[in-house]
Design a protein around this motif. Structure first.
Motif, PDB file in Angstrom:
ATOM      1  N   UNK A 230      15.036   6.933   7.643  1.00 19.74           N
ATOM      2  CA  UNK A 230      15.900   7.455   6.588  1.00 19.74           C
ATOM      3  C   UNK A 230      15.228   7.363   5.231  1.00 19.74           C
TER       4      UNK A 230
ATOM      5  N   UNK B 103      13.855  16.583   5.600  1.00 16.85           N
ATOM      6  CA  UNK B 103      14.711  16.860   4.451  1.00 16.85           C
ATOM      7  C   UNK B 103      14.819  18.374   4.269  1.00 16.85           C
ATOM      8  N   UNK B 104      16.007  18.843   4.083  1.00 25.29           N
ATOM      9  CA  UNK B 104      16.221  20.284   3.967  1.00 25.29           C
ATOM     10  C   UNK B 104      15.730  20.775   2.606  1.00 25.29           C
ATOM     11  N   UNK B 105      15.055  21.914   2.622  1.00 28.19           N
ATOM     12  CA  UNK B 105      14.525  22.455   1.366  1.00 28.19           C
ATOM     13  C   UNK B 105      15.456  23.540   0.844  1.00 28.19           C
ATOM     14  N   UNK B 106      15.782  23.430  -0.409  1.00 30.04           N
ATOM     15  CA  UNK B 106      16.667  24.423  -1.037  1.00 30.04           C
ATOM     16  C   UNK B 106      16.011  24.879  -2.338  1.00 30.04           C
TER      17      UNK B 106
ATOM     18  N   UNK C 291      20.973   6.801  -1.592  1.00 34.20           N
ATOM     19  CA  UNK C 291      21.260   7.761  -0.537  1.00 34.20           C
ATOM     20  C   UNK C 291      22.003   7.101   0.629  1.00 34.20           C
TER      21      UNK C 291
ATOM     22  N   UNK D 189      26.624   6.748   0.708  1.00 34.07           N
ATOM     23  CA  UNK D 189      27.616   7.607   1.347  1.00 34.07           C
ATOM     24  C   UNK D 189      27.004   8.384   2.507  1.00 34.07           C
ATOM     25  N   UNK D 190      26.063   7.775   3.141  1.00 33.56           N
ATOM     26  CA  UNK D 190      25.424   8.488   4.234  1.00 33.56           C
ATOM     27  C   UNK D 190      26.163   8.192   5.537  1.00 33.56           C
TER      28      UNK D 190
ATOM     29  N   UNK E 234      28.825  19.422  10.369  1.00 31.49           N
ATOM     30  CA  UNK E 234      29.532  19.666   9.116  1.00 31.49           C
ATOM     31  C   UNK E 234      28.516  19.778   7.980  1.00 31.49           C
ATOM     32  N   UNK E 235      27.499  18.911   8.044  1.00 30.14           N
ATOM     33  CA  UNK E 235      26.505  18.916   6.988  1.00 30.14           C
ATOM     34  C   UNK E 235      25.652  20.180   7.042  1.00 30.14           C
TER      35      UNK E 235
ATOM     36  N   UNK F 150      27.503  22.997   5.574  1.00 27.73           N
ATOM     37  CA  UNK F 150      27.539  22.908   4.117  1.00 27.73           C
ATOM     38  C   UNK F 150      26.204  23.336   3.543  1.00 27.73           C
TER      39      UNK F 150
END
Lengths: 616, 287
Positions: free
Chosen positions: A22, A28-31, A54, A57-58, A612-613, A616
């Motif tokens: 972690x 890690x998603x790239x945006x 991080x 609330x993970x 769900x993530x 989103x």
């Protein structure tokens, strides 16, 4: 909680690389955003990228760590000690005899036993099965093997103790035969023990666990009740009451006698521990009606044996034939006003002639074809219903069934015998008096007729010189003619035993009704024989058959049940059933299945969170 | 697809671009100039000085007061409307498209009102430039210029403005940008204001700028610079981010206010027609 495989906990070490992953966050998603200018400003003001921010609330990491924890625990196979052994089925035997009505457990022993049984069922795992067997006056399987705990508990709840003598032995035998039908079954006996000898019960390798119910021996009870014509006056009767204190301390006891609810006698007695006390009450010879005897003692946990009933009916004479009798015996029988005596020689009678009499007493050879009739054979004579072997010299009396009507008021141990015939085949008769060479007095039924057999000639003993002889003869005649209308002795019958009575031919169930102490009782009529099976309550039963109304009494009067001191162990042959208190832990309850189920739930939650993530 | 619909163009024909102050123009136009001129509309009197055109002496006043006064008239001049569009990579997509449409609408209004219109696309350099055009007939050329603007490069308006030719006569500047650059907004605004133009700023933001629809552990990539940033985003973070974006917009608005620059903020999810016909009319930029 302990662990069967503590090395499984090492799996928990995976949490370190999990957290490390972690940290590294390899995937890690790239945006792409138009500009990060504002994000930089925001980061500066919010300290967005603090190392542990991080984790706060993970949800995914939290779920994964919990999942790992559950899997680690499941692998280590944790268990709790428990009463029930999971992974195997259990046969629960609950004693429902009269002694289980004792109130030294809260509220009664039977309730304590049921509560414990429910606990055992509750602690069974989902794959385990339970069977419920009742061992009491009636032995039966209340619930076959089931995984439905509710069903098993309903069967347990429905069990009631009955104020009647029970047989734990029979219940054990039945339960063991059931338990042997499948492997890995444990037998749990919830009882206060039994006076029976259980050493010969074969366990067949079944693990038997005995849970002792009850703690006290304090009880006083009525052991015997009988009504006799007074030897002093033909007009008077004597009520014999035997009470006993089964506790370990001397008690004050008060015995009251009520005839049709009117007090007719009262006695206060000191009751020494474990010693029977006989009391005699004088009653009027004309007395008839319902007799009730009550015992009150200081410390008394069982109430069922503190009251006994009897029905005194109008005297009706019974026809008795004495065949080949001596003068003394003839005088004894003639002296009983209940008996209308006839005398005959052995050569003059046959079975057909005997059939005209209510009972026949043989002191010589017995004619053939006597089956189905009531008769006594006072000696080892030809034609006896048992087979005799060799003659034995000076047999010594070892013991006798004190509660049997034949043995009442006779101290057999003081009777001296010079000779007797050894019984090789008792047939359907049961021993009443035992000597060191076998039974010397036997009684039982033969094709519906009652039979008494002496294994010795009274002339070869000193019994003729003792009061034991007239008492024995009258006991025998009284027992043989017990079922004849108007011939009942005052002594009632034992609760739980069936009541039978001959009724007029053609009588059906609809013509007969029986009212017991607790209301109507089921009755059946077959081939002119009325039978009341459900005599489980102590009290007076009233039988209405057409216009004829008769009454009989049912009493506990059981030495075995009144002796309420719980046994420390069952004393089985292989001795694997020592007493356990309710608090003892014997089994272990593994919870890895529950942990795996929980882990599955967490896995589903994690899947949901992941999707769900992604959405989103 | 045309930048503006025919229906919108019809409605725009009735509008005029309003100036908050007067500015000197080059040719006679329909705007009132700083200069007192030769139009028919009387403006004021001033004492005669030698050299004044004797035609404008107010003889009636001389007769009454016995002093020489010169009549001043409002001179109507044309203006240069300078359309400046930020064409950096951060504007790529809906923001640039939105800027094109609003610029086209306002440019059309200006051309209709006999103003001259120039268009410049700025990133870190002058990406595109169209010299002043005048007259309604130039509208198609204006639209083509706007459509030809390609996004790309980083934003450095100071540098880009260096290559942007000064226009004769002060006019109205219309700056379309998202203000997504390191430079202090004040610096850029001051440079433009220093050119004497009456500046109006359109801050164009897309919903993504205010509250991107992202969540979780992310690597954010700057579309302009390619720079990466590691963040963990959840609803709470997004709430706080949105709050900070709005606060930053207020800072930009305050800068504009301080420098006397008109300011309009628009998010691209508002229809262009609504923005032009309602929002801008309310601010008084068009009437």
């Amino acid at each position: 909680m302990s662990f069967l495989a503590p090395f499984g906990l090492l799996l928990g070490g995976l949490s370190v690389p999990l957290i490390a992953l972690y940290f590294l966050k390899l995937r890690r998603r790239k945006v792409t955003l138009p500009s990060l200018l504002l994000w930089h400003q925001f980061q500066k003001s919010q300290q967005l990228a603090t190392p542990f921010q991080r984790f706060r609330r993970n949800l995914l990491l939290l779920l994964q760590l919990l999942l790992l924890l559950l899997l680690t625990l499941a692998l280590a196979q944790p268990f709790f000690e428990s009463d029930a052994r999971p992974g195997q089925s259990v046969v629960i035997v609950i004693d429902s005899s009269a002694s289980m009505l004792a109130t030294d457990a809260e509220p009664t022993r039977i309730d304590a036993a049921k509560a414990h049984a429910r606990t055992i069922v509750d602690k069974l795992s989902n794959t385990d099965e339970a069977m419920v067997v009742v061992a009491g006056p009636r032995t039966e399987v209340r619930q076959g093997f089931t995984r439905d705990r509710g069903e098993a508990k309903s069967a347990i709840d429905a069990i009631e103790a009955i104020p009647a003598q029970g047989s734990l032995r029979e219940g054990l035998m039945l339960a063991l035969s059931m338990a042997r039908s499948r492997p890995g079954v444990e037998l749990v006996v919830l009882s206060d023990g039994s006076g029976e000898d259980l050493t010969t019960v074969p366990t067949g390798g079944v693990n038997v666990r005995y849970v002792q119910v009850g703690r006290s021996a304090d009880n006083s009870g009525i052991l015997a009740l009988d009504l006799r014509r007074s030897p002093v006056s033909e007009l008077d009767r004597q009520l014999f009451v035997t009470v006993q204190n089964f506790g370990r301390q001397e008690q004050e006891g008060a015995v009251g006698v009520y005839l049709d609810n009117k007090l007719v006698g009262m006695r206060n007695e000191k009751l020494p521990p474990d010693e029977p006390v006989s009391l005699v009450f004088e009653l009027s010879g004309a007395a008839s009606g319902e007799l009730r005897v009550e015992l009150e003692a200081d410390s008394d946990y069982l109430k069922a044996d503190d009251v006994a009933f009897a029905v005194i009916s109008e005297t009706t004479q019974r026809k008795v034939l004495l065949v080949g009798g001596d003068a003394l015996t003839a005088r004894v029988l003639a002296a009983d006003p209940r008996v209308k005596l006839s005398l005959a020689k052995a050569s003059e009678v046959d079975a057909e002639a005997c059939a005209d009499f209510d009972a026949t007493v043989f002191m010589g050879p017995v004619p053939s074809g006597m089956e189905g009739q009531h008769y006594a054979v006072l000696g080892p004579h030809p034609g006896s219903p048992v087979r005799f072997g060799e003659e034995v010299r000076a047999p010594a009396v070892l013991g006798w069934r004190r509660t049997h009507p034949l043995a009442r008021f006779v101290e057999w141990e003081s009777v001296l015998l010079s000779r007797a015939q050894k019984v090789t085949d008792p047939g359907s008769l049961a021993p009443i008096v035992e000597s060191d060479y076998g039974p010397i007095v036997l009684a039982g039924e033969q094709k519906g007729g009652r039979v008494v057999q002496l294994g010795f000639d009274p002339r070869h003993s000193d019994i003729l010189l003792r009061v034991a002889w007239p008492v024995t003869v009258l006991n025998a005649v009284g027992w043989l003619t017990e079922g004849i209308p108007g011939a009942e002795g005052a002594r009632g019958m034992a609760t739980g035993s069936p009541f039978t009575r001959r009724v007029a031919e053609g009588t059906t169930d609809a013509d007969v009704s029986v009212k017991g102490p607790e209301g109507a009782v089921a009755v059946s009529v077959n081939d002119g024989l009325l039978r009341v099976r459900d005599t489980t309550a102590v009290g007076i039963y009233e039988v209405q058959s057409g216009a004829v109304r008769t009454k009989f009494a049912a009493n506990l009067v059981s030495n075995r049940e009144s002796r309420i001191a719980p046994r420390g162990g069952l004393g089985l042959a292989d001795g694997n059933a020592a007493a356990l208190s309710g608090a003892d832990k014997i089994g272990r309850r593994e919870i890895w299945r529950e942990l795996l189920m929980l882990a599955l739930l967490f896995l589903m939650a994690e899947w949901w969170a992941w999707n769900r993530r992604k959405v989103a | 697809m045309p930048l503006l619909s025919a229906k919108l163009l019809t409605r725009l024909s009735n509008l005029t671009l309003r100036s908050r102050r007067r500015a000197a123009g080059v040719r006679v136009g329909s705007r009132k100039s700083q200069r007192r001129g030769q139009s028919q509309e009387f403006a004021d009197h001033r004492p005669y000085v030698a050299g004044d055109d004797l035609r404008f002496l107010d003889w009636h006043l001389y007769g009454r007061l016995d002093t020489l006064w010169v009549k001043l008239f409002e001179e109507q001049e044309d203006r240069t409307v300078q359309v400046l569009i930020d064409s950096s990579a951060s504007m790529e997509g809906e923001k640039l498209e939105y800027a094109r449409k609003v610029a086209a609408a306002l440019g059309f209004v200006a051309l209709t009102g006999t103003d001259r219109v120039t268009v410049a696309a700025l990133s870190d350099k002058l990406d595109a430039y169209s010299p002043p055009r005048r007259g309604r007939s130039q509208a198609p050329a204006l639209f083509s210029t706007l459509e030809a603007i390609q996004p790309g490069g980083v934003t450095d308006l100071t540098k880009a403005l260096a290559g942007y030719p000064r226009q004769r006569g002060a006019g109205i500047g219309l700056l379309f940008t998202d203000f997504m650059y390191d430079e202090d907004p004040d610096t850029v605004l001051r440079r433009l204001v220093a050119r004497g133009m009456e500046l109006h700023v359109f801050q164009i933001l897309s919903p993504v700028d205010i509250r991107p629809a992202v969540e979780g552990d992310l690597t954010l990539i700057d579309a302009e610079t390619g720079e990466e940033m590691i963040v963990t985003v959840d609803d709470d973070v997004l709430d706080r981010f949105e709050k900070s974006v709005r606060a930053w917009c207020e800072v930009v608005a305050q800068s504009c206010s301080r420098l006397g620059v008109g300011y309009s903020r628009v998010v691209t999810n508002m229809p262009v027609e609504d923005f032009v016909m309602r929002e801008l009319r309310e601010t008084g930029l068009v009437t």
